[in-house]
Motif scaffolding. Structure first.
Motif, PDB file in Angstrom:
ATOM      1  N   VAL A 183       0.872  -1.081   0.097  1.00 55.58           N
ATOM      2  CA  VAL A 183       0.238  -0.071   0.054  1.00 55.58           C
ATOM      3  C   VAL A 183       0.755   1.318   0.026  1.00 55.58           C
ATOM      4  O   VAL A 183       0.526   2.284  -0.631  1.00 55.58           O
ATOM      5  CB  VAL A 183      -0.860  -0.001   0.974  1.00 55.58           C
ATOM      6  CG1 VAL A 183      -1.832   1.345   1.372  1.00 55.58           C
ATOM      7  CG2 VAL A 183      -1.952  -1.181   1.103  1.00 55.58           C
ATOM      8  N   PRO A 184       1.991   1.414   0.860  1.00 52.98           N
ATOM      9  CA  PRO A 184       2.564   2.508   0.965  1.00 52.98           C
ATOM     10  C   PRO A 184       3.259   3.048  -0.557  1.00 52.98           C
ATOM     11  O   PRO A 184       3.434   4.324  -0.783  1.00 52.98           O
ATOM     12  CB  PRO A 184       3.927   2.630   2.082  1.00 52.98           C
ATOM     13  CG  PRO A 184       3.323   1.504   2.712  1.00 52.98           C
ATOM     14  CD  PRO A 184       2.438   0.533   1.917  1.00 52.98           C
ATOM     15  N   PHE A 185       3.420   2.089  -1.345  1.00 50.98           N
ATOM     16  CA  PHE A 185       4.096   2.433  -2.623  1.00 50.98           C
ATOM     17  C   PHE A 185       3.007   2.683  -3.646  1.00 50.98           C
ATOM     18  O   PHE A 185       3.338   3.154  -4.952  1.00 50.98           O
ATOM     19  CB  PHE A 185       4.836   1.270  -3.159  1.00 50.98           C
ATOM     20  CG  PHE A 185       6.055   0.877  -2.292  1.00 50.98           C
ATOM     21  CD1 PHE A 185       7.342   1.673  -2.314  1.00 50.98           C
ATOM     22  CD2 PHE A 185       5.949  -0.094  -1.416  1.00 50.98           C
ATOM     23  CE1 PHE A 185       8.334   1.433  -1.534  1.00 50.98           C
ATOM     24  CE2 PHE A 185       6.891  -0.377  -0.572  1.00 50.98           C
ATOM     25  CZ  PHE A 185       8.316   0.355  -0.563  1.00 50.98           C
ATOM     26  N   MET A 186       1.770   2.677  -3.403  1.00 58.03           N
ATOM     27  CA  MET A 186       0.648   3.031  -4.109  1.00 58.03           C
ATOM     28  C   MET A 186       0.068   4.492  -3.840  1.00 58.03           C
ATOM     29  O   MET A 186      -0.647   4.976  -4.544  1.00 58.03           O
ATOM     30  CB  MET A 186      -0.664   1.941  -4.013  1.00 58.03           C
ATOM     31  CG  MET A 186      -0.189   0.671  -4.349  1.00 58.03           C
ATOM     32  SD  MET A 186      -1.462  -0.609  -3.876  1.00 58.03           S
ATOM     33  CE  MET A 186      -2.811  -0.133  -5.088  1.00 58.03           C
ATOM     34  N   VAL A 187       0.551   5.103  -2.732  1.00 61.04           N
ATOM     35  CA  VAL A 187       0.143   6.391  -2.642  1.00 61.04           C
ATOM     36  C   VAL A 187       1.432   7.616  -2.779  1.00 61.04           C
ATOM     37  O   VAL A 187       2.853   6.967  -2.772  1.00 61.04           O
ATOM     38  CB  VAL A 187      -0.063   6.627  -0.786  1.00 61.04           C
ATOM     39  CG1 VAL A 187      -1.573   5.589  -0.792  1.00 61.04           C
ATOM     40  CG2 VAL A 187       0.968   6.144   0.140  1.00 61.04           C
ATOM     41  N   HIS A 188       1.607   8.474  -2.730  1.00 60.12           N
ATOM     42  CA  HIS A 188       2.363   9.526  -2.710  1.00 60.12           C
ATOM     43  C   HIS A 188       2.932   9.945  -1.381  1.00 60.12           C
ATOM     44  O   HIS A 188       2.476  10.618  -0.632  1.00 60.12           O
ATOM     45  CB  HIS A 188       1.844  10.799  -3.450  1.00 60.12           C
ATOM     46  CG  HIS A 188       1.571  10.411  -4.800  1.00 60.12           C
ATOM     47  ND1 HIS A 188       2.518  10.197  -5.884  1.00 60.12           N
ATOM     48  CD2 HIS A 188       0.195  10.497  -5.581  1.00 60.12           C
ATOM     49  CE1 HIS A 188       1.598  10.070  -6.970  1.00 60.12           C
ATOM     50  NE2 HIS A 188       0.361  10.239  -6.695  1.00 60.12           N
ATOM     51  N   ALA A 189       4.072   9.369  -0.834  1.00 56.83           N
ATOM     52  CA  ALA A 189       4.652   9.406   0.248  1.00 56.83           C
ATOM     53  C   ALA A 189       6.201  10.233   0.050  1.00 56.83           C
ATOM     54  O   ALA A 189       6.683   9.922  -0.795  1.00 56.83           O
ATOM     55  CB  ALA A 189       5.226   8.073   0.843  1.00 56.83           C
ATOM     56  N   ASP A 190       6.347  11.022   0.885  1.00 58.85           N
ATOM     57  CA  ASP A 190       7.604  11.626   1.025  1.00 58.85           C
ATOM     58  C   ASP A 190       8.600  11.152   1.811  1.00 58.85           C
ATOM     59  O   ASP A 190       8.956  11.049   3.122  1.00 58.85           O
ATOM     60  CB  ASP A 190       7.419  13.158   1.638  1.00 58.85           C
ATOM     61  CG  ASP A 190       8.835  14.108   1.701  1.00 58.85           C
ATOM     62  OD1 ASP A 190       9.939  13.509   1.276  1.00 58.85           O
ATOM     63  OD2 ASP A 190       8.566  15.308   1.972  1.00 58.85           O
ATOM     64  N   TRP A 191       9.458  10.226   0.865  1.00 68.19           N
ATOM     65  CA  TRP A 191      10.393   9.266   1.398  1.00 68.19           C
ATOM     66  C   TRP A 191      11.657  10.070   2.430  1.00 68.19           C
ATOM     67  O   TRP A 191      12.064   9.488   3.064  1.00 68.19           O
ATOM     68  CB  TRP A 191      10.879   8.443   0.427  1.00 68.19           C
ATOM     69  CG  TRP A 191       9.626   7.290  -0.006  1.00 68.19           C
ATOM     70  CD1 TRP A 191       9.035   7.487  -0.988  1.00 68.19           C
ATOM     71  CD2 TRP A 191       9.358   6.087   0.791  1.00 68.19           C
ATOM     72  NE1 TRP A 191       8.176   6.396  -1.163  1.00 68.19           N
ATOM     73  CE2 TRP A 191       8.334   5.828   0.063  1.00 68.19           C
ATOM     74  CE3 TRP A 191       9.749   5.623   1.832  1.00 68.19           C
ATOM     75  CZ2 TRP A 191       7.461   4.494   0.217  1.00 68.19           C
ATOM     76  CZ3 TRP A 191       9.110   4.195   2.162  1.00 68.19           C
ATOM     77  CH2 TRP A 191       7.874   3.827   1.454  1.00 68.19           C
ATOM     78  N   LYS A 192      11.876  11.236   1.634  1.00 69.07           N
ATOM     79  CA  LYS A 192      12.899  11.990   2.492  1.00 69.07           C
ATOM     80  C   LYS A 192      12.547  12.136   3.938  1.00 69.07           C
ATOM     81  O   LYS A 192      13.234  11.976   4.872  1.00 69.07           O
ATOM     82  CB  LYS A 192      13.218  13.327   1.662  1.00 69.07           C
ATOM     83  CG  LYS A 192      14.487  14.028   2.228  1.00 69.07           C
ATOM     84  CD  LYS A 192      14.992  15.244   1.289  1.00 69.07           C
ATOM     85  CE  LYS A 192      15.984  15.917   2.038  1.00 69.07           C
ATOM     86  NZ  LYS A 192      16.433  17.145   1.222  1.00 69.07           N
ATOM     87  N   ASP A 193      11.476  12.829   3.986  1.00 65.37           N
ATOM     88  CA  ASP A 193      10.682  12.956   5.324  1.00 65.37           C
ATOM     89  C   ASP A 193      10.515  11.753   6.263  1.00 65.37           C
ATOM     90  O   ASP A 193      10.858  11.661   7.281  1.00 65.37           O
ATOM     91  CB  ASP A 193       9.408  13.626   5.222  1.00 65.37           C
ATOM     92  CG  ASP A 193       8.771  14.416   6.226  1.00 65.37           C
ATOM     93  OD1 ASP A 193       9.632  14.762   7.096  1.00 65.37           O
ATOM     94  OD2 ASP A 193       7.532  14.629   6.583  1.00 65.37           O
ATOM     95  N   ILE A 194      10.207  10.716   5.677  1.00 68.94           N
ATOM     96  CA  ILE A 194      10.145   9.220   6.318  1.00 68.94           C
ATOM     97  C   ILE A 194      11.430   8.922   6.770  1.00 68.94           C
ATOM     98  O   ILE A 194      11.598   8.481   7.846  1.00 68.94           O
ATOM     99  CB  ILE A 194       9.497   8.166   5.180  1.00 68.94           C
ATOM    100  CG1 ILE A 194       8.190   8.537   4.824  1.00 68.94           C
ATOM    101  CG2 ILE A 194       9.778   6.870   5.754  1.00 68.94           C
ATOM    102  CD1 ILE A 194       7.467   7.674   3.762  1.00 68.94           C
ATOM    103  N   GLY A 195      12.468   9.049   5.955  1.00 74.35           N
ATOM    104  CA  GLY A 195      13.831   8.832   6.376  1.00 74.35           C
ATOM    105  C   GLY A 195      14.376   9.497   7.639  1.00 74.35           C
ATOM    106  O   GLY A 195      14.900   9.095   8.669  1.00 74.35           O
TER     107      GLY A 195
END
Length: 438
Positions: A183-195
């Motif tokens: 699911v997370p790869f099907m939405v627009h997530a800010d991976w820099k913020d996640i890291g």
């Protein structure tokens, strides 16, 4: 005389090496999958529908601010569950059997007094969550009808099939957890913020944030998992007729437990990402039930995400409820010296199976009691919070007792991680009780 080698000898040699490496790699994968058992099931069952609510609340309420907890809970969970597994393997008994033989009975009965209501409430919350989500997928069937159907199906499988079959079913159900990782790869997530939020702990000086941290700890480090892990390792030792605990067996156990706990934390991590990226961004801050979370996701992410999320809830419910009910039944059977074991037929272990039946039926009754899943989870968290620190202290004590563990006592690292877990859970329990009665 000089003999010439075939012109394709080098190709033949290369292909042989390649095939040997491939065969070795395949046999290594098969061995790894074979090792996975009680540890994987325990870790996966920790991500039950009630746990999903907690992770959803964390993401919806605080976006990615709680992601760092996954890095903390993994080593602590692995350390405690590893101790429980070692106890089961060495003694070939569950924790309640050890408590009955080596400790004052009051400790065992106190643990039962606090753990059983929490387990029953947890089962009830999971059944309600499964019924509600199934009703969303098939609105023509009421949620209460689904709850009855699921409870009946679970009882049928648990009573009819032997231990080996049930564990194979549970291992396959673990696959449903991969749905939460898609699911997370099907939405627009800010991976820099996640890291950033994963590596740098974030704190908010308010009651709600502290309570969600305590809830995450209570959900991931739960006493029923301690009982289940030890008992399942003991069952495995008996099933496979292993007499001596050697380095190979302990190494396989560590691989199994670490994989299960890593898997559990990975699901938590991705669930927080999903709800943080979607619900928080959309201004949906307060999620109080599984079906509410699913409904909130559908218009924001589409039908497929909604379906995957719902199927994941059903899969984890079918996985977790047998673990919850089974852990309670094993505790009762060991405490009162009943015949026990999922490998036995109903007639051979009536008390054991009747307690499972009662646990699921009491859980089902919560559907009709008017108690909301959120309130049930709140009471569960308080009861788990009160018992977890005591149980962790007892587990550490057992694992350092040479009369019980022989040469397989704790290492220094295990003791350090165990003590850290005890302190963290104790502080969490005090904070939880303080804020509930403030």
């Amino acid at each position: 005389m000089v003999y010439e080698l075939p012109s394709d000898i080098h190709t033949f040699h290369f292909n042989t090496i390649h095939l040997n490496k491939k065969t070795t790699r395949e046999s290594g994968i098969k061995r790894f999958l074979k090792i996975l058992g009680p540890g994987l099931i325990t870790g996966a069952s920790d991500d039950d529908p009630s746990g999903i609510i907690t992770y959803t609340q964390a993401g919806a309420g605080f976006k990615f601010a709680t992601l760092w907890t996954a890095l903390i809970t993994f080593p602590l969970m692995a350390a405690i569950q590893g101790m429980c597994a070692r106890i089961g393997m060495v003694t070939k008994e569950g924790l309640s059997g050890i408590l009955r033989k080596h400790y004052p009975r009051v400790i065992l009965y106190t643990m039962m007094l606090f753990s059983f209501p929490a387990i029953l409430l947890n089962i009830g919350a999971d059944i309600q969550g499964m019924g509600a989500v199934a009703n969303l997928l098939l609105p023509g069937v009421p949620a209460w009808a689904f709850s009855i159907i699921f409870t009946g199906a679970l009882l049928f499988v648990i009573i009819k099939y032997p231990y080996g079959k049930i564990t194979r079913i549970l291992k396959w159900l673990c696959i449903t957890l991969f749905l939460y990782m898609i699911v997370p790869f099907m939405v627009h997530a800010d991976w820099k913020d996640i890291g950033k939020h994963t590596l740098i702990p974030t704190f908010h000086a308010d009651k709600e944030y502290l309570l969600i941290l305590v809830a995450i700890l209570g959900t991931t480090i739960s006493p029923y998992l301690f009982f289940w892990q030890a008992t399942m390792e003991a069952e495995d030792m008996k099933q496979e007729k292993k007499v001596v605990v050697n380095k190979r067996i302990l190494s396989d156990m560590a691989t199994d437990v670490n994989t299960g706990m890593f898997f559990s934390n990975l699901v938590m991590f991705f669930m927080i990402i999903t709800t943080g990226a979607v619900l928080y961004k959309a201004g949906v801050r307060d999620i109080t039930s599984i079906d509410q979370a699913a409904k909130a996701l559908e218009p924001l992410t589409g039908k497929l995400t909604y379906i995957l999320f719902s199927l994941g809830v059903l899969g984890t419910g079918f996985l977790a409820i047998p673990v919850l009910a089974g852990s309670m039944s094993y505790v009762l059977a060991e405490a009162f010296n009943w015949q026990q074991g999922l490998d036995k037929k109903f007639q051979q272990a009536k008390g054991f199976y009747i307690s499972i039946i009662i646990a699921l039926l009491v859980g089902l009754l919560l559907e009709f009691s008017g108690i909301s899943p959120v309130h049930a989870l709140l009471y569960t968290a308080v009861l788990y919070g009160l018992t977890a620190p005591v149980m962790i202290a007892i587990i550490i004590h057992i694992c350092n007792n040479k009369k019980i563990m022989g040469k397989h006592t704790n290492t220094t690292l295990s003791n350090v991680l165990g003590v850290l877990t005890f302190i963290l859970m104790l502080v969490s329990a005090v904070a939880l009780v303080y804020y509930q009665f403030k």
